[in-house]
Design a protein around this motif. Structure first.
Motif, PDB file in Angstrom:
ATOM      1  N   LEU A 145       0.831  -1.196   0.000  1.00  0.00           N
ATOM      2  CA  LEU A 145       0.000   0.000   0.000  1.00  0.00           C
ATOM      3  C   LEU A 145       0.868   1.248   0.000  1.00  0.00           C
ATOM      4  N   VAL A 146       0.583   2.118  -0.974  1.00  0.00           N
ATOM      5  CA  VAL A 146       1.207   3.431  -1.032  1.00  0.00           C
ATOM      6  C   VAL A 146       0.085   4.452  -1.134  1.00  0.00           C
ATOM      7  N   PHE A 147       0.105   5.451  -0.260  1.00  0.00           N
ATOM      8  CA  PHE A 147      -0.884   6.529  -0.344  1.00  0.00           C
ATOM      9  C   PHE A 147      -0.180   7.829   0.015  1.00  0.00           C
ATOM     10  N   GLU A 148       0.145   8.615  -1.017  1.00  0.00           N
ATOM     11  CA  GLU A 148       0.816   9.889  -0.825  1.00  0.00           C
ATOM     12  C   GLU A 148      -0.242  10.978  -0.734  1.00  0.00           C
ATOM     13  N   ALA A 149      -0.500  11.420   0.482  1.00  0.00           N
ATOM     14  CA  ALA A 149      -1.618  12.328   0.748  1.00  0.00           C
ATOM     15  C   ALA A 149      -1.289  13.765   0.363  1.00  0.00           C
ATOM     16  N   ARG A 150      -1.254  14.007  -0.951  1.00  0.00           N
ATOM     17  CA  ARG A 150      -1.039  15.343  -1.509  1.00  0.00           C
ATOM     18  C   ARG A 150      -1.582  15.330  -2.933  1.00  0.00           C
ATOM     19  N   PRO A 151      -1.988  16.459  -3.452  1.00  0.00           N
ATOM     20  CA  PRO A 151      -2.454  16.491  -4.835  1.00  0.00           C
ATOM     21  C   PRO A 151      -1.399  15.944  -5.784  1.00  0.00           C
ATOM     22  N   GLY A 152      -1.775  14.989  -6.611  1.00  0.00           N
ATOM     23  CA  GLY A 152      -0.845  14.334  -7.507  1.00  0.00           C
ATOM     24  C   GLY A 152      -0.101  13.178  -6.877  1.00  0.00           C
ATOM     25  N   GLY A 153      -0.376  12.913  -5.581  1.00  0.00           N
ATOM     26  CA  GLY A 153       0.299  11.835  -4.877  1.00  0.00           C
ATOM     27  C   GLY A 153      -0.098  10.473  -5.425  1.00  0.00           C
ATOM     28  N   ARG A 154       0.843   9.555  -5.383  1.00  0.00           N
ATOM     29  CA  ARG A 154       0.652   8.225  -5.963  1.00  0.00           C
ATOM     30  C   ARG A 154      -0.112   7.316  -5.001  1.00  0.00           C
ATOM     31  N   ILE A 155      -0.953   6.446  -5.572  1.00  0.00           N
ATOM     32  CA  ILE A 155      -1.683   5.436  -4.809  1.00  0.00           C
ATOM     33  C   ILE A 155      -1.401   4.067  -5.416  1.00  0.00           C
ATOM     34  N   VAL A 156      -1.038   3.118  -4.586  1.00  0.00           N
ATOM     35  CA  VAL A 156      -0.883   1.727  -4.997  1.00  0.00           C
ATOM     36  C   VAL A 156      -1.575   0.862  -3.955  1.00  0.00           C
ATOM     37  N   GLN A 157      -2.430  -0.008  -4.414  1.00  0.00           N
ATOM     38  CA  GLN A 157      -3.114  -0.928  -3.512  1.00  0.00           C
ATOM     39  C   GLN A 157      -3.014  -2.342  -4.090  1.00  0.00           C
ATOM     40  N   GLU A 158      -2.336  -3.222  -3.347  1.00  0.00           N
ATOM     41  CA  GLU A 158      -2.232  -4.623  -3.760  1.00  0.00           C
ATOM     42  C   GLU A 158      -2.821  -5.473  -2.644  1.00  0.00           C
ATOM     43  N   TYR A 159      -3.558  -6.508  -3.015  1.00  0.00           N
ATOM     44  CA  TYR A 159      -4.193  -7.316  -1.977  1.00  0.00           C
ATOM     45  C   TYR A 159      -4.156  -8.801  -2.321  1.00  0.00           C
ATOM     46  N   ARG A 160      -4.204  -9.597  -1.247  1.00  0.00           N
ATOM     47  CA  ARG A 160      -4.159 -11.046  -1.339  1.00  0.00           C
ATOM     48  C   ARG A 160      -5.287 -11.634  -0.503  1.00  0.00           C
ATOM     49  N   ASP A 161      -5.474 -12.952  -0.609  1.00  0.00           N
ATOM     50  CA  ASP A 161      -6.427 -13.627   0.256  1.00  0.00           C
ATOM     51  C   ASP A 161      -6.043 -13.390   1.713  1.00  0.00           C
ATOM     52  N   ALA A 162      -7.037 -13.192   2.560  1.00  0.00           N
ATOM     53  CA  ALA A 162      -6.767 -12.923   3.971  1.00  0.00           C
ATOM     54  C   ALA A 162      -5.999 -14.058   4.633  1.00  0.00           C
ATOM     55  N   GLU A 163      -6.223 -15.281   4.176  1.00  0.00           N
ATOM     56  CA  GLU A 163      -5.559 -16.434   4.784  1.00  0.00           C
ATOM     57  C   GLU A 163      -4.179 -16.707   4.174  1.00  0.00           C
ATOM     58  N   ASP A 164      -3.804 -15.942   3.170  1.00  0.00           N
ATOM     59  CA  ASP A 164      -2.471 -16.081   2.566  1.00  0.00           C
ATOM     60  C   ASP A 164      -1.509 -15.199   3.359  1.00  0.00           C
ATOM     61  N   THR A 165      -1.181 -15.637   4.556  1.00  0.00           N
ATOM     62  CA  THR A 165      -0.405 -14.798   5.469  1.00  0.00           C
ATOM     63  C   THR A 165       1.066 -14.693   5.101  1.00  0.00           C
ATOM     64  N   ASN A 166       1.596 -15.675   4.369  1.00  0.00           N
ATOM     65  CA  ASN A 166       3.017 -15.634   4.030  1.00  0.00           C
ATOM     66  C   ASN A 166       3.278 -15.227   2.581  1.00  0.00           C
ATOM     67  N   GLY A 167       2.221 -14.848   1.849  1.00  0.00           N
ATOM     68  CA  GLY A 167       2.396 -14.386   0.479  1.00  0.00           C
ATOM     69  C   GLY A 167       2.798 -15.469  -0.489  1.00  0.00           C
ATOM     70  N   ALA A 168       2.421 -16.717  -0.200  1.00  0.00           N
ATOM     71  CA  ALA A 168       2.821 -17.829  -1.059  1.00  0.00           C
ATOM     72  C   ALA A 168       1.927 -17.970  -2.288  1.00  0.00           C
ATOM     73  N   ARG A 169       0.725 -17.427  -2.229  1.00  0.00           N
ATOM     74  CA  ARG A 169      -0.199 -17.570  -3.351  1.00  0.00           C
ATOM     75  C   ARG A 169      -0.126 -16.342  -4.255  1.00  0.00           C
TER      76      ARG A 169
END
Length: 287
Positions: free
Chosen positions: A158-182
């Motif tokens: 997650l990237v959220f640059e709280a300013r006009p023109g600021g970049r946003i990135v949102q990446e998500y996985r299954d809640a049960e994928d705790t180690n990022g293996a999937r």
């Protein structure tokens, strides 16, 4: 219960259970009715007896088997509870069923590019806390990560640059994928367009297709207003640049973002409770 299911899963044993449900029977008769050899039938009956499903007694030269209804009633009760939980309003399948209905509708409508342009969604939540506190949860990445996904997902980047023109990135996985293996479930990118701390936030966000292209662009407008009991949050989504492949994403907006806002409300309520508890234990506080 697992052992009971394993025993009953064998078709030959299940056939014997049904025959014994009619009345107690000797091994020879059961073998004949089941069209099986007697030694095999005896082994199956012994397995059922060890599991507590049948009982037996010797009568002269014969061994008579009878069904014990208790374990079957226990199994039926468990299965009934599972079915009732699945069917209850607001139960685990309610969101799945709602999304499935929306998915069919949106896929039928997605016949050409721009098919959903101009579509809008509105959300409202009355939240505990001052707008300044809620603003932090809307704009600070560490706090956003706690709520900015539906219930069955988790933020993995997650990237959220709280300013006009600021970049946003949102990446998500299954809640049960705790180690990022999937595999990554989804990713979206965008820019902050306007903000007035504690009052107004506007940004655009585009979910990415598997090939890296944009599914659509969501123009999101958030307004905060102080109330006597906390704050009102009003959110408006407007869709633009929709592609044919965006149907699956758009079908999930109402359910998914609604769940995210519910998580935000729960997070704020927990924070408010923790603050009140801490304040009440400070020296000089009223007990």
């Amino acid at each position: 219960m697992d052992a009971l299911l394993a025993v009953l899963a064998d078709p030959a044993r299940w056939r014997l259970v049904n025959l014994l449900a009619e009345r107690p029977r000797p091994v020879g008769v059961l073998a004949e009715l089941a069209e099986a050899r007697q030694p095999q039938t005896t082994k199956h009956l012994q397995t059922l007896e060890r599991a507590g499903i049948v009982t037996s007694q010797r009568s002269g030269q014969r061994r008579i088997y009878a069904l014990r209804p208790g374990p079957l009633r226990d199994l039926a009760a468990v299965l009934s509870r599972i079915a009732d939980t699945t069917e209850e309003i607001g139960g685990p399948n309610s969101t799945y069923d709602r999304y499935e209905r929306g998915l069919r509708t949106e896929r039928l409508a997605a016949t050409k590019s721009g098919w959903a342009d101009g579509r809008s969604f509105t959300f409202h939540r009355s939240l505990p806390g001052h707008p300044d506190m809620i603003w932090r949860h809307l704009t600070e990445a560490a706090l956003l990560a706690h709520w900015w996904t539906p219930a069955d997902l988790r933020v993995s980047e997650l990237v959220f640059e709280a300013r006009p023109g600021g970049r946003i990135v949102q990446e998500y996985r299954d809640a049960e994928d705790t180690n990022g293996a999937r595999v990554v479930v989804g990713r979206a990118e965008g820019l902050v367009e306007d903000l007035h701390p504690g009052e107004h936030l506007a940004y655009r966000l585009s979910p990415l297709l598997p090939d890296g292209g944009l599914a659509f662009t969501a123009h999101v407008d958030m307004g905060l207003r102080r109330t006597e009991t906390g704050s009102d949050l009003e959110v408006h989504w407007r869709i633009a640049d929709s592609t044919i492949d965006s149907a699956d994403f758009i079908a999930g907006i109402e359910v998914g973002f609604g769940q995210s806002l519910d998580k935000l409300a729960a997070t704020l309520a927990a924070d408010s409770h923790d603050t009140e508890t801490t304040d009440s234990t400070k020296p000089g506080s009223m007990k």
